[in-house]
Design an enzyme around this catalytic site. Structure first.
Site, mmCIF file in Angstrom:
data_model
loop_
_atom_site.group_PDB
_atom_site.id
_atom_site.type_symbol
_atom_site.label_atom_id
_atom_site.label_comp_id
_atom_site.label_asym_id
_atom_site.label_seq_id
_atom_site.Cartn_x
_atom_site.Cartn_y
_atom_site.Cartn_z
ATOM 1 N N GLY A 198 -5.019 5.340 8.170
ATOM 2 C CA GLY A 198 -5.921 6.455 7.959
ATOM 3 C C GLY A 198 -7.362 5.996 7.823
ATOM 4 N N THR A 199 -7.558 4.841 7.193
ATOM 5 C CA THR A 199 -8.912 4.302 7.040
ATOM 6 C C THR A 199 -9.545 4.021 8.396
ATOM 7 O OG1 THR A 199 -8.459 3.351 4.865
ATOM 8 C CG2 THR A 199 -10.256 2.378 6.131
ATOM 9 N N CYS B 248 -9.009 1.334 -14.607
ATOM 10 C CA CYS B 248 -7.823 0.647 -15.108
ATOM 11 C C CYS B 248 -6.755 0.477 -14.034
ATOM 12 C CB CYS B 248 -7.237 1.434 -16.281
ATOM 13 S SG CYS B 248 -6.770 3.117 -15.819
#
Length: 374
Positions: free
Chosen positions: A71-72, A320
């Site tokens: 997709g990138t 995180c």
């Protein structure tokens, strides 16, 4: 302990249709489809059949569809290729909550002397229906990039209204988050998506460039067509992508209704049982499978770790959960709480029993973390 997977927005479990199609294509589609010998022609026939199948599911022509490796890659080729086709490029305009693939394309464009501008969103994460109105030189923009719906909070974008107000500026839509769940509104010029979002394999994406949209290769190589610029693709992965896309398009209405009932349950229960919590995004006009919540006075990494120990695989857009060591740009752009952020994203195999068990353990985990941090 069996792990419950609640990260469908990153990747759906491989769809049975994809698994079967991939296995069948491995024996016939491993050779280079650009070759003239028999094995190459077989691969090319499989690839063309996959292109026709994907086009039918998307409601476009087969010659508008190109398979990519991700997709990138589809996003980068879509955005930068439209810009490259301009003799005097105007600004690249994009929504502030776009996927990082769009942000990286903007940075790449700027590094080569271009101009880009992020347009703001409201507190729900939605771009204005006329995003070019406040942009200097917006009428002469090379491209406008707006996702169909947000990948972190689920908020739908007003794609049809944006297209109507774009004044002919090409509209590139990253539809990765929404494509498994609903058709993309009309008006877009270029569409990009990732097969793993609908149960295909990770090594396949889809790029659709509508007829009449000018596109030029922005990458090293010859000034070639979209398919030639992308290069050879994994033919079995493309076949699996097309087969699973057709399958999810056929089942999406019933599946979306079931997922919405479950995410409504999650939203209501969290709001009622977890103090000092925020649920960002539009509560109604959203994708059916995503719920994001942020807990005040909770370390996000600790929360994800404790949920994992309890048997739940969830994700976060905050620092995180990644190696980038910075908060979610999506939540920051929305102006909402980004600490203790968790995204629960369901998939077609998610069950009510799994959701109920998650809701049973979540309040206690949050309270325990808060007690330890006092």
């Amino acid at each position: 302990m069996t792990e419950t997977y609640f990260d469908g927005a990153t990747a759906q479990p491989v769809h049975p249709a994809a698994r079967d199609a991939y296995a069948a294509a491995l024996s016939e589609g491993w050779a280079g489809p650009g070759r003239l010998y028999t094995l190459g022609r077989r691969s090319r026939m499989l690839l063309e059949a996959a292109r026709q199948s994907a086009a039918a599911a998307l409601g476009v022509s087969a010659d508008e569809v190109t398979f990519t490796s991700s997709g990138t890659q589809a996003v980068h080729a879509g955005v930068l290729g439209v810009i490259a086709a301009r003799s005097e490029p105007g600004p690249l305009v994009y929504g502030a909550v776009e996927h990082s693939a769009v942000l990286h394309a903007a940075q790449w464009h700027e590094a080569r002397g271009g101009r880009s501008e992020a347009v703001p969103v409201d507190r729900l994460g939605r771009v204005d229906a006329d995003p070019l109105a406040g942009v200097e030189g917006g009428d002469d923009a090379s491209v406008l990039a707006v996702q169909s719906a947000n990948h972190e909070v689920g908020t739908r974008q007003p794609v049809a209204a944006i297209a109507a107000n774009s004044g002919g500026v090409p509209l590139v839509v990253d539809a990765a988050a929404s494509l498994p769940w609903e058709p993309v509104p009309e008006g877009w010029s270029v569409l990009a998506a990732s097969a793993r979002k609908w149960g295909g394999l990770a090594g396949a994406g889809v790029l659709v460039v509508r007829k009449g949209v000018r596109w030029r290769n922005p990458f090293p190589g010859e000034d070639s067509s979209v398919r030639e610029a992308i290069g050879e693709v994994d033919v079995p992965a493309a076949v699996a992508a097309a087969a699973s896309l057709r399958a999810v398009a056929a089942e999406r209405e019933a599946l979306s209704a079931r997922m919405r009932a479950l995410t409504d349950l999650i939203r209501e229960h969290i709001a009622a049982t977890v103090p000092e919590v925020e649920l960002p995004g539009d509560p109604v006009d959203r994708l059916p499978h995503i719920v994001t919540f942020s807990c005040l006075r909770v370390d996000g990494e600790v929360l994800l770790t404790e949920l994992n120990r309890a048997g739940f695989a969830v994700s976060s857009g905050s620092a995180c959960a990644s190696t980038r060591l910075r908060p979610s740009h999506v939540l920051q752009a929305m102006g909402v709480l980004s600490h203790g952020n968790v995204r629960v994203s369901l998939h077609r195999e998610s069950t009510e029993a799994e959701v109920e068990r998650f809701l049973e353990v979540l309040p206690g985990i949050v309270e325990s973390i808060r007690r330890m941090s006092r």
